[in-house]
Design a protein around this motif. Structure first.
Motif, short mmCIF file in Angstrom:
data_model
loop_
_atom_site.label_atom_id
_atom_site.label_comp_id
_atom_site.label_asym_id
_atom_site.label_seq_id
_atom_site.Cartn_x
_atom_site.Cartn_y
_atom_site.Cartn_z
N TRP A 332 51.35 86.09 51.00
CA TRP A 332 50.74 85.43 49.85
C TRP A 332 50.95 83.93 49.94
CZ3 TRP A 332 53.99 82.60 46.72
CH2 TRP A 332 55.38 82.88 46.84
N GLU A 333 50.14 83.18 49.17
CA GLU A 333 50.20 81.73 49.17
C GLU A 333 49.91 81.23 47.77
OE1 GLU A 333 47.66 78.03 51.12
OE2 GLU A 333 47.82 79.94 52.21
N ASN A 335 49.53 77.53 45.38
CA ASN A 335 49.50 76.07 45.22
C ASN A 335 50.27 75.74 43.95
OD1 ASN A 335 48.84 73.39 44.60
ND2 ASN A 335 46.85 73.54 45.61
N SER A 341 46.17 80.86 43.79
CA SER A 341 46.93 81.73 44.69
C SER A 341 46.00 82.57 45.55
CB SER A 341 47.85 82.64 43.88
OG SER A 341 47.08 83.50 43.04
N TRP A 342 46.61 83.07 46.62
CA TRP A 342 45.89 83.97 47.52
C TRP A 342 46.89 84.98 48.08
CZ3 TRP A 342 46.90 85.31 52.51
CH2 TRP A 342 45.94 86.10 53.17
N SER A 343 46.46 86.20 48.26
CA SER A 343 47.32 87.22 48.89
C SER A 343 46.44 88.18 49.67
CB SER A 343 48.13 87.97 47.84
OG SER A 343 47.27 88.68 46.95
#
Length: 379
Positions: A332-333, A335, A341-343
């Protein structure tokens, strides 16, 4: 009349066809550089001309006698002191009845005017050749075709039997060497023919500077050798190589930097500094070709390096993806500034939330943490 003739630079002559006597004015004698007691005749007057000039004069005389029309010709003449000059001769025939009895006319040294005319014509031809070379490069910047066209023009303009155009490079010690981009085919056996074929694609590298062209590279100055066998700067020739009767090497400069060199050989009568001056537009174009080629090669090298970097990054990403998949981990990421977010799909599976495209999935995932842990995760 003689004073006016001398001031104007125009002499006179008269040929009596009945008795054969030929008269020259003082200015005509001065142009021929003969002594005052020289006795001209039709034969020795014709002998002053070069073979080509003699034919021009004889034809003009014959036609004047036959057609009664005056003539105005220019021809090359070698004076009594051995100087080669251009003269203008104007003449007409006089008749008594149907019989031609006399030829008379004017005589003038037009060497300087002829040189100016020839120089202007030469400059125009050089400028035209430079434009053709530039057009060839713009249409096909990745090939050596423009260098080949430039060399053909160079040989033609200098009336040379063969030549080359090369790029000046420098080794780790700073010593110059030459990499050819175009060279005349003078192959004389199977080995040299194979060498020429290879150099068409790769070019030839010349590092021996103990030669006439090497002298030009070392000094960054033109080298003219009109008697190469007796020139101390000469190098040896390979067995079978055509004899070298004259050579001219000229550095190709881009500002103060020597970027290349042109060399031509075996011009009848040799080379001189005036010829170099006339070639300046083509020399500047050669410098542009080398500069453009360097830029083209640098851009190609950068593109190849970028392609290799992209390939390595793609390979690393693929390996990372396989490693993550094998370890059953989710990625996951977040900001921290925008909380965007991203996963990946595995995170959605671990938290039991729906997976769409992976964006903005951090919020729903946080809600899956135990209430006592949730604040620590957010912090």
């Amino acid at each position: 009349m003689e004073e006016v003739s001398s001031l104007s630079g125009v002499g006179g002559w008269e040929l009596d066809l009945r008795g054969g006597a030929l008269w020259w004015s003082d200015e005509t004698r001065r142009i021929h550089e003969v002594d005052s007691d020289f006795t001209p005749t039709l034969q020795n007057a014709l002998d002053f001309y070069t073979p080509e000039g003699r034919a021009i004069v004889q034809r003009a005389i014959d036609e004047a006698k036959l057609t009664r029309r005056p003539y105005d010709i220019e021809a090359e003449l070698i004076t009594a002191k051995g100087r080669t000059i251009w003269v203008r001769s104007r003449g007409r025939a006089e008749f008594e009845g149907d019989q031609v009895v006399r030829l008379l006319g004017s005589f003038q040294d037009v060497t300087e005017a002829r040189r100016r005319h020839d120089a202007e014509a030469f400059r125009a031809r050089v400028a035209e050749a430079a434009a053709i070379v530039q057009s060839a490069f713009l249409n096909d910047s990745g090939s050596k075709r423009a260098f080949v066209i430039a060399l053909d023009a160079l040989n033609r303009l200098t009336e040379s039997a063969f030549g080359f155009i090369g790029e000046a490079l420098f080794d780790e010690t700073g010593a110059p060497f030459l990499q050819t981009h175009a060279i005349t085919d003078i192959a004389w056996d199977e080995h040299t023919r194979s060498l020429y074929d290879r150099c068409q694609a790769e070019g030839l590298t010349f590092r021996n500077l103990d030669t006439l062209f090497g002298a030009s590279l070392k000094t960054r100055a033109p080298v003219i050798a009109n008697d190469p066998p007796s020139d101390d700067r000469r190098g040896g020739l390979p067995p079978g190589h055509p004899p070298l009767t004259a050579f001219m090497g000229v550095p190709v400069m881009a500002g103060d930097e020597m970027v290349g060199m042109i060399g031509v050989a075996n011009r009848a009568g040799g080379y001189d500094e005036a010829l170099i001056d006339g070639l300046n537009p083509l020399l500047r174009t050669s410098a542009d070709l080398i500069a453009y080629r360097r830029q083209f090669q640098a851009r190609e090298a950068a593109e190849r390096a970028l392609d290799r970097t992209r390939a390595r990054l793609a390979e690393m990403a693929e390996r990372l993806s396989l490693a993550v998949e094998a370890s059953n981990l989710g990625v996951w990421e977040l900001n921290p500034d925008t909380l965007e977010s991203w996963s990946d799909r595995r995170v959605a599976e671990l938290f039991g939330i729906p997976f769409t495209d992976g964006h903005d999935s951090f919020g729903p995932a946080v809600l899956k943490f135990h209430p006592e842990d949730r604040d620590a995760v957010v912090a």
